[in-house]
Design an enzyme around this catalytic site. Structure first.
Site, PDB file in Angstrom:
ATOM      1  N   ASP A 254     -36.303  18.074 -29.416  1.00  0.00           N
ATOM      2  CA  ASP A 254     -35.760  17.781 -28.077  1.00  0.00           C
ATOM      3  C   ASP A 254     -35.589  19.195 -27.297  1.00  0.00           C
ATOM      4  O   ASP A 254     -35.196  20.094 -27.728  1.00  0.00           O
ATOM      5  CB  ASP A 254     -34.376  17.051 -28.007  1.00  0.00           C
ATOM      6  N   SER A 255     -35.875  19.409 -26.116  1.00  0.00           N
ATOM      7  CA  SER A 255     -35.893  20.448 -25.114  1.00  0.00           C
ATOM      8  C   SER A 255     -36.595  21.553 -25.903  1.00  0.00           C
ATOM      9  O   SER A 255     -37.668  21.887 -26.137  1.00  0.00           O
ATOM     10  CB  SER A 255     -34.472  20.717 -24.764  1.00  0.00           C
ATOM     11  N   ALA A 256     -35.682  22.626 -25.970  1.00  0.00           N
ATOM     12  CA  ALA A 256     -35.973  23.979 -26.747  1.00  0.00           C
ATOM     13  C   ALA A 256     -36.763  23.616 -28.081  1.00  0.00           C
ATOM     14  O   ALA A 256     -37.723  24.420 -28.538  1.00  0.00           O
ATOM     15  CB  ALA A 256     -34.880  24.837 -26.970  1.00  0.00           C
ATOM     16  N   VAL A 282     -38.867  14.919 -27.015  1.00  0.00           N
ATOM     17  CA  VAL A 282     -37.984  14.569 -25.994  1.00  0.00           C
ATOM     18  C   VAL A 282     -37.872  15.549 -24.958  1.00  0.00           C
ATOM     19  O   VAL A 282     -37.317  16.633 -25.535  1.00  0.00           O
ATOM     20  CB  VAL A 282     -36.907  13.844 -26.524  1.00  0.00           C
ATOM     21  N   HIS A 391     -32.438  15.352 -18.181  1.00  0.00           N
ATOM     22  CA  HIS A 391     -33.026  16.133 -19.342  1.00  0.00           C
ATOM     23  C   HIS A 391     -32.497  15.670 -20.550  1.00  0.00           C
ATOM     24  O   HIS A 391     -31.249  15.494 -20.837  1.00  0.00           O
ATOM     25  CB  HIS A 391     -32.786  17.517 -19.090  1.00  0.00           C
TER      26      HIS A 391
END
Length: 416
Positions: A254-256, A282, A391
């Site tokens: 997820d994200s980074a 994600v 986010h």
């Protein structure tokens, strides 16, 4: 630069672990909660899908990200900031970790030997980034560093015939066991051992019926690029060496963490190493330059603040090279596919499911990335956009959209 030359910064959270520092944080959180309660009951929910709990957590996240560091600091002062102190400050204000409750699942931490997993990186295509990875591999071979990893099992799996001790083993439970290797998000600066991510792993395990492994990779600004990618590469190598077959591994992030998944794929493909079975992403942070239009149009909808790269405390800056002033040369470096995967080539990628919130700042970057993969790869790249979601919304694992996202992960893995 000597310590006395560093500038003094106005910081909102505790700078020392004292009673006064803790009171600072209690006041910070209390203010966020009371403000949210007032808005919720006077003006109503921002979205019908959002519960009061959702509002409170979203606003605490927004206030933490936008106010805990002085984001009005000019780029010209970058080299006068003591980022070793900033790293301690961020770590000090992370929420303490604790074990999962039995109704959520079980988890355990184990160590892997970095020295035994290192190998030369053959990444001439990526120039200086590849050279940096080789320097890290050589240092690990000499230092004998250990990397901690989590293994997490959902509650329903904990009640199966295997003992919980066996379920939390670092080796495969059988020769053809399928498993998820997840890289956590947190802007490369936080997320290690966080209870929030443990609940994400438990929910993912519960939905898919698979065990979830996740390395606690090194964090910025104490550890800058490409240390996070190196640690994730070693975690994948560990999975292979203990007996997991690549076609039984799902890479997730997820994200980074989603960006790290994609950067790792580029490394594996360049080195002609076996790729995983499929991907679950994600809100992947695919463009570290943050160039998408939604960084402007979705401001105020997401809990992420609309920071600019001129800010020395922008996560990109702290991740890539904390303490270095932004210039045109750095902007070019940030377009390296190992930093910003959207600028890479994705022929031959495995099937991937990409989920994002329709209200998140990264929306347009993610959509552009998936469109590019769909044009280049023969395997499916599925994009799911969740209405009114911010986010990395699966961090709010109790939300209905998050629950649906976990179910969609299960369906995707069954199909691919």
């Amino acid at each position: 630069m000597s310590k006395p030359d560093y500038i003094t910064l106005p910081l909102r959270l505790k700078t020392s672990d004292t009673i006064f520092g803790r009171l600072h944080n209690i006041l910070f959180i209390t203010t966020s909660v009371l403000t949210t309660l007032y808005r919720y009951y006077v003006h109503g929910p921002e979205s019908p899908k959002w519960t009061l709990r959702f509002h409170v957590i979203k606003n605490i996240l927004h206030n933490y990200l936008s106010e805990s560091l002085p984001h009005t600091t000019p780029n010209d002062l970058t080299e006068q900031i003591d980022f070793s102190f900033i790293a301690r400050y961020i770590e000090m204000n992370n929420l303490p970790s604790r074990a999962l409750t039995p109704d959520a699942g079980c988890n355990r931490e184990f160590l892997i030997d970095a020295a035994a997993l290192c190998m030369p990186y053959r990444l001439e295509r990526y120039g200086e980034s590849g050279n940096k990875l080789n320097v890290l591999a050589e240092a690990d071979r000499e230092a004998g560093r250990k990397i901690s990893c989590q293994v997490v099992v959902g509650a329903s799996l904990c009640g199966c015939t295997c003992s919980s001790e066996r379920l939390l083993d670092a080796q495969p439970l059988c020769a053809d066991e399928r498993a998820i290797l997840h890289f956590h998000g947190g802007a490369y600066c936080v997320g290690e051992r966080s209870l929030t991510h443990l609940y994400v792993y438990a929910s993912m395990s519960q939905a898919t019926g698979l065990r979830v492994f996740s390395p606690n990779y090194r964090l910025a600004p104490a550890h800058c690029f490409p240390r996070q990618l190196h640690d994730c590469f070693l975690a994948y190598r560990h999975m292979l060496l203990v007996g997991f077959q690549p076609h039984n591994i799902t890479l997730a992030g997820d994200s980074a963490g989603g960006a790290l998944v994609l950067a790792l794929l580029l490394v594996l493909r360049e080195m002609q190493m076996p790729l995983p079975r499929n991907l679950l992403l994600v809100s992947p942070w695919v463009d570290a330059t943050c160039s998408g239009r939604s960084w402007v149009t979705n401001q105020g909808k997401d809990y992420l603040p609309g920071l600019t790269l001129e800010d020395p405390f922008h996560p990109t800056r702290m991740f890539y090279e904390a303490g270095r002033r932004l210039d045109q040369h750095m902007l070019e470096e940030l377009r390296c596919p190992l930093v910003s995967p959207v600028f890479g080539s994705f022929e031959g990628m495995p099937p991937m499911l990409v989920q994002m919130g329709r209200d998140e700042l990264l929306r347009d970057d993610i959509a552009e990335f998936v469109h590019k993969v769909q044009k280049q790869s023969k395997e499916p790249a599925v994009l799911q956009s969740y209405k009114d979601m911010p986010h990395a919304f699966i961090l709010l694992h109790f939300a209905e959209s998050a629950k649906r996202a976990f179910e969609c992960m299960r369906e995707f893995l069954e199909q691919h």
